[in-house]
Write a protein that holds these residues in place. Structure first.
Motif, PDB file in Angstrom:
ATOM      1  N   VAL A 209       0.832  -1.185   0.099  1.00 24.72           N
ATOM      2  CA  VAL A 209       0.194  -0.045   0.048  1.00 24.72           C
ATOM      3  C   VAL A 209       0.935   1.413   0.151  1.00 24.72           C
ATOM      4  N   SER A 210       1.922   1.194   0.913  1.00 20.25           N
ATOM      5  CA  SER A 210       2.996   2.380   0.877  1.00 20.25           C
ATOM      6  C   SER A 210       3.435   2.670  -0.574  1.00 20.25           C
ATOM      7  N   LEU A 211       4.030   1.669  -1.029  1.00 19.29           N
ATOM      8  CA  LEU A 211       4.641   1.808  -2.570  1.00 19.29           C
ATOM      9  C   LEU A 211       3.689   2.125  -3.479  1.00 19.29           C
ATOM     10  N   ALA A 212       2.334   1.769  -3.195  1.00 19.60           N
ATOM     11  CA  ALA A 212       1.481   2.361  -4.452  1.00 19.60           C
ATOM     12  C   ALA A 212       1.213   3.759  -4.014  1.00 19.60           C
ATOM     13  N   ALA A 213       1.145   4.072  -2.932  1.00 21.16           N
ATOM     14  CA  ALA A 213       0.914   5.412  -2.757  1.00 21.16           C
ATOM     15  C   ALA A 213       1.967   6.584  -3.091  1.00 21.16           C
ATOM     16  N   LEU A 214       3.237   5.884  -3.062  1.00 20.82           N
ATOM     17  CA  LEU A 214       4.342   6.848  -3.183  1.00 20.82           C
ATOM     18  C   LEU A 214       4.627   6.692  -4.852  1.00 20.82           C
ATOM     19  N   LEU A 215       4.113   5.489  -5.661  1.00 20.64           N
ATOM     20  CA  LEU A 215       4.592   5.236  -7.116  1.00 20.64           C
ATOM     21  C   LEU A 215       4.281   6.446  -7.805  1.00 20.64           C
ATOM     22  N   PRO A 216       3.117   7.224  -7.788  1.00 23.72           N
ATOM     23  CA  PRO A 216       2.956   8.423  -8.993  1.00 23.72           C
ATOM     24  C   PRO A 216       4.034   9.586  -8.446  1.00 23.72           C
ATOM     25  N   GLU A 217       4.627   9.697  -7.193  1.00 23.26           N
ATOM     26  CA  GLU A 217       5.746  10.507  -7.285  1.00 23.26           C
ATOM     27  C   GLU A 217       7.069  10.468  -7.436  1.00 23.26           C
ATOM     28  N   LEU A 218       7.337   8.832  -7.630  1.00 23.34           N
ATOM     29  CA  LEU A 218       8.599   8.331  -7.863  1.00 23.34           C
ATOM     30  C   LEU A 218       9.159   8.693  -9.421  1.00 23.34           C
ATOM     31  N   GLN A 219      10.410   9.106  -9.503  1.00 22.52           N
ATOM     32  CA  GLN A 219      10.924   9.318 -10.753  1.00 22.52           C
ATOM     33  C   GLN A 219      11.748   8.133 -11.295  1.00 22.52           C
ATOM     34  N   VAL A 220      10.907   7.165 -11.618  1.00 24.36           N
ATOM     35  CA  VAL A 220      11.645   6.109 -12.012  1.00 24.36           C
ATOM     36  C   VAL A 220      11.530   5.536 -13.462  1.00 24.36           C
ATOM     37  N   PRO A 221      12.405   5.169 -14.028  1.00 21.71           N
ATOM     38  CA  PRO A 221      12.448   4.907 -15.520  1.00 21.71           C
ATOM     39  C   PRO A 221      11.246   3.821 -16.171  1.00 21.71           C
ATOM     40  N   PHE A 222      10.317   3.880 -15.426  1.00 20.24           N
ATOM     41  CA  PHE A 222       9.252   2.647 -15.903  1.00 20.24           C
ATOM     42  C   PHE A 222       8.316   3.176 -17.131  1.00 20.24           C
ATOM     43  N   SER A 223       8.274   2.053 -18.057  1.00 23.42           N
ATOM     44  CA  SER A 223       7.171   2.663 -19.065  1.00 23.42           C
ATOM     45  C   SER A 223       5.587   2.484 -18.505  1.00 23.42           C
ATOM     46  N   ALA A 224       4.826   2.839 -19.183  1.00 22.16           N
ATOM     47  CA  ALA A 224       3.284   2.778 -18.642  1.00 22.16           C
ATOM     48  C   ALA A 224       2.943   1.549 -18.577  1.00 22.16           C
ATOM     49  N   ALA A 225       3.342   0.548 -19.523  1.00 20.89           N
ATOM     50  CA  ALA A 225       2.771  -0.885 -19.262  1.00 20.89           C
ATOM     51  C   ALA A 225       3.637  -1.496 -17.752  1.00 20.89           C
ATOM     52  N   GLU A 226       4.862  -0.993 -17.837  1.00 19.23           N
ATOM     53  CA  GLU A 226       5.529  -1.624 -16.444  1.00 19.23           C
ATOM     54  C   GLU A 226       4.916  -1.101 -15.315  1.00 19.23           C
ATOM     55  N   ARG A 227       4.364   0.047 -15.247  1.00 17.54           N
ATOM     56  CA  ARG A 227       3.850   0.973 -13.986  1.00 17.54           C
ATOM     57  C   ARG A 227       2.436   0.005 -13.875  1.00 17.54           C
ATOM     58  N   SER A 228       1.702  -0.101 -14.906  1.00 20.99           N
ATOM     59  CA  SER A 228       0.282  -0.794 -14.683  1.00 20.99           C
ATOM     60  C   SER A 228       0.775  -2.339 -14.055  1.00 20.99           C
ATOM     61  N   LEU A 229       1.720  -2.871 -14.852  1.00 21.39           N
ATOM     62  CA  LEU A 229       2.133  -4.247 -13.929  1.00 21.39           C
ATOM     63  C   LEU A 229       2.213  -4.212 -12.527  1.00 21.39           C
ATOM     64  N   LEU A 230       3.245  -3.233 -12.357  1.00 13.10           N
ATOM     65  CA  LEU A 230       3.675  -3.160 -11.051  1.00 13.10           C
ATOM     66  C   LEU A 230       2.544  -2.779  -9.991  1.00 13.10           C
ATOM     67  N   ALA A 231       1.489  -1.929 -10.538  1.00 16.36           N
ATOM     68  CA  ALA A 231       0.470  -1.748 -10.016  1.00 16.36           C
ATOM     69  C   ALA A 231      -0.573  -2.896  -9.489  1.00 16.36           C
ATOM     70  N   GLU A 232      -0.681  -3.737 -10.427  1.00 21.77           N
ATOM     71  CA  GLU A 232      -1.384  -5.097 -10.440  1.00 21.77           C
ATOM     72  C   GLU A 232      -0.783  -5.996  -9.363  1.00 21.77           C
ATOM     73  N   TRP A 233       0.490  -5.895  -9.390  1.00 21.11           N
ATOM     74  CA  TRP A 233       1.158  -6.786  -8.387  1.00 21.11           C
ATOM     75  C   TRP A 233       1.075  -6.390  -7.027  1.00 21.11           C
ATOM     76  N   LEU A 234       1.233  -5.134  -7.044  1.00 15.70           N
ATOM     77  CA  LEU A 234       0.775  -4.594  -5.694  1.00 15.70           C
ATOM     78  C   LEU A 234      -0.340  -4.703  -5.164  1.00 15.70           C
ATOM     79  N   ASP A 235      -1.447  -4.658  -6.000  1.00 13.91           N
ATOM     80  CA  ASP A 235      -3.053  -4.840  -5.564  1.00 13.91           C
ATOM     81  C   ASP A 235      -3.078  -6.192  -4.913  1.00 13.91           C
ATOM     82  N   ARG A 236      -2.500  -7.081  -5.661  1.00 14.79           N
ATOM     83  CA  ARG A 236      -2.526  -8.659  -5.124  1.00 14.79           C
ATOM     84  C   ARG A 236      -2.001  -8.820  -3.644  1.00 14.79           C
ATOM     85  N   LEU A 237      -1.043  -7.932  -3.403  1.00 12.23           N
ATOM     86  CA  LEU A 237      -0.545  -7.850  -1.823  1.00 12.23           C
ATOM     87  C   LEU A 237      -1.210  -7.335  -1.026  1.00 12.23           C
ATOM     88  N   MET A 238      -2.330  -6.434  -1.336  1.00 14.53           N
ATOM     89  CA  MET A 238      -3.133  -5.736  -0.374  1.00 14.53           C
ATOM     90  C   MET A 238      -4.192  -6.673   0.238  1.00 14.53           C
TER      91      MET A 238
END
Length: 238
Positions: A209-238
């Motif tokens: 939850v913490s990482l999902a909340a911070l993700l929009p503010e993080l300056q990381v070189p992820f593509s839109a698809a990678e961000r979407s996939l990471l968000a899906e993985w995080l959602d499964r852990l919540m």
């Protein structure tokens, strides 16, 4: 020579409508009553607010903002969980001390299916606070789910208490603890008393939850698809 500052017609209309609402409810806020109390002609109301619903929306927003300012709620606590608790109590206090204004903000929205500006502002304040709770690693569910749970519980409880012939003084605290137990991770001292698997699961959810909340503010070189996939993985852990 003493000078007096005359309020504008718009301000007089707002204050007149708010006074009528607080004493008599929405039914008391009529064009005739407002124009008489504000000392303006009826067309002036519509020129400033469009129609009576526009006036009621403005009244709810102004009344809610004045209450928040009077309570000094603009400050940010170092402990977001404590601020969340105080925010719950503030919500209940606001509703019980200003029943007509509260009903205008929330009960009318449940009938029409649309949220007014003041109710949306209140929900935005709650979501911002829960974002801080998530960033602190104390939220066990998503910000959106936590906001929906707290908002629904607080609104339902307040409207229920307003219509109850006898108010249960302990009900607010009991409901608050039930909701917080459902959305927060345990305090460190409580975690040690839980089974190890439960602690690990709770900690994993909190970190997700913490990482999902911070993700929009993080300056990381992820593509839109990678961000979407990471968000899906995080959602499964919540």
């Amino acid at each position: 020579m003493k000078s007096t500052v005359q309020s504008s017609p718009q301000e007089r209309i707002l204050q007149a409508a708010l006074g009528l609402l607080e004493t008599g409810g929405v039914e008391a806020v009529s064009t005739r009553a407002v124009s008489a109390a504000a000392d303006v002609q009826p067309p002036t109301i519509y020129r400033h607010f469009g129609d009576m619903q526009g006036l009621l929306n403005a009244v709810a927003t102004a009344g809610f903002a004045a209450y928040l300012d009077a309570k000094g709620t603009r400050a940010t606590y170092s402990d977001p969980v404590q601020q969340l608790r105080d925010g719950w109590n503030l919500h209940l206090e606001f509703g019980l001390t200003h029943p007509h204004l509260y009903t205008l903000m929330y009960a009318a929205a449940t009938r029409s299916g649309t949220q007014g500006p003041a109710a949306l502002e209140g929900f935005a304040i709650l979501r911002t606070l829960l974002q801080r709770v998530a960033e602190a690693g104390r939220l066990a569910v998503s910000v959106e789910r936590a906001a929906a749970m707290i908002h629904g519980a607080a609104m339902g409880l307040t409207l229920s208490l307003l219509s109850a012939p006898v108010r249960d003084a302990a009900l607010s605290d009991l409901m608050l603890e039930a909701v917080l137990n459902a959305i927060l991770t345990p305090e460190p001292s409580q975690s040690r008393a839980q089974p190890e698997t439960s602690v690990v699961r709770s900690q994993a959810a909190a970190h997700a939850v913490s990482l999902a909340a911070l993700l929009p503010e993080l300056q990381v070189p992820f593509s839109a698809a990678e961000r979407s996939l990471l968000a899906e993985w995080l959602d499964r852990l919540m």
